[in-house]
Design a protein around this motif. Structure first.
Motif, short mmCIF file in Angstrom:
data_model
loop_
_atom_site.label_atom_id
_atom_site.label_comp_id
_atom_site.label_asym_id
_atom_site.label_seq_id
_atom_site.Cartn_x
_atom_site.Cartn_y
_atom_site.Cartn_z
N LYS A 213 0.84 -1.21 0.00
CA LYS A 213 0.00 0.00 0.00
C LYS A 213 0.87 1.26 0.00
CE LYS A 213 -3.93 -2.10 2.42
NZ LYS A 213 -4.72 -2.11 3.69
N LEU A 214 1.95 1.24 0.79
CA LEU A 214 2.86 2.39 0.81
C LEU A 214 3.55 2.56 -0.55
CD1 LEU A 214 4.52 1.97 4.33
CD2 LEU A 214 2.72 3.58 3.67
N GLN A 216 2.31 1.62 -3.47
CA GLN A 216 1.31 2.07 -4.45
C GLN A 216 1.06 3.57 -4.35
OE1 GLN A 216 -1.93 -0.54 -3.41
NE2 GLN A 216 -1.23 -2.19 -4.75
N ARG A 217 1.29 4.14 -3.17
CA ARG A 217 1.14 5.58 -2.99
C ARG A 217 2.40 6.34 -3.38
NH1 ARG A 217 -2.33 6.41 2.65
NH2 ARG A 217 -3.79 4.67 2.32
N GLY A 234 5.55 12.10 3.15
CA GLY A 234 4.34 11.30 3.05
C GLY A 234 4.28 10.24 4.15
#
Length: 252
Positions: A213-214, A216-217, A234
């Motif tokens: 998830k990290l 993908q961001r 971020g």
């Protein structure tokens, strides 16, 4: 979990020309302090990645300052599960618990190849008696370790999995940057997903999903033996963490 102890003595770095003393983050020594530390230091020890430096339940005649590389502290449960407690980088003192309590209550492993300055534990009291300023430095380093563990406990106890992962990666990135292990050309933290899982108390499957998830961001890029940080701000935002307070810190 099987451990292996691989180490060797190496040529001694002269304290007056210690490469850590040139780094902005460390406070300077007074001349008598530098002379004492130079005498207090008994040598250097080098270990390869994966080597066990100190073993839980064992006794050690020494304590160490990390001169180069990364190590981590951990405990093993009876069923073999591992909990990583913290990471030590250049300038950090390790083995103090064994010096004060006679035996280690955790183990220490080399995360990368490392060089360590070696000090004899029996001479530690002479540091407190003869150089109160250095004695305060040892106390400061122990208090800093406690502060880091407090933040880790908050992370495991109250942060979500995503927040935990973001905090851990940001924490390691900022600590590494402070001692010049991170630069524009090298911003990779040398940990595996298993290290992350064992630090955060998550399964490897849950850890993999969380790190994805990290990624993908656009915050991180995972590599075979490390994690490249793409967006530190971020990560800090997700972790709801202000980061490390930058101030001069002691070194032994």
């Amino acid at each position: 979990m099987q451990t292996r102890k691989v180490g060797r003595t190496v040529n001694r770095t002269v304290c007056e020309r210690c490469p850590l003393r040139t780094k902005e983050v460390f406070r300077s020594f007074k001349k008598p302090e530098l002379e004492y530390v130079s005498d207090f230091k008994k040598g250097e020890f080098s270990a390869d990645r994966g080597a066990t430096i100190l073993l839980e339940g064992g006794q050690s005649a020494h304590l160490y300052t990390v001169l180069s590389g990364w190590v981590f502290r951990y405990k093993i449960l009876d069923d073999g599960r591992r909990q990583i407690l913290n990471y030590a980088l250049p300038g950090d003192l390790i083995g103090l618990q064994g010096s004060l309590l006679d035996k280690m209550h955790h183990s220490i492993e080399a995360l990368t190849s490392v060089n360590l300055c070696v000090f004899e534990r029996d001479n530690l009291m002479s540091l407190f008696r003869g150089h109160p300023g250095l004695g305060f430095d040892v106390t400061w380093l122990a208090a800093r370790e406690e502060r880091i563990l407090d933040e880790h406990l908050i992370s495991i106890g109250r942060r979500t999995a995503l927040e935990r992962a973001a905090y851990l990666l940001a924490h390691l990135y900022l600590r590494a940057k402070a001692v010049d292990l991170i630069s524009d050309k090298q911003n990779e933290i040398p940990i595996t997903q298993q290290h992350v899982a064992d630090t955060l108390g998550l399964s490897i499957v849950h850890t993999n999903k969380t790190l994805r998830k990290l990624a993908q961001r656009g915050l991180i890029h995972w590599k075979e033996r490390g994690c490249e940080i793409k967006d530190i701000n971020g990560l800090l935002k997700i972790a709801s963490w202000d980061g490390i307070i930058t101030a001069k810190r002691p070194i032994i």
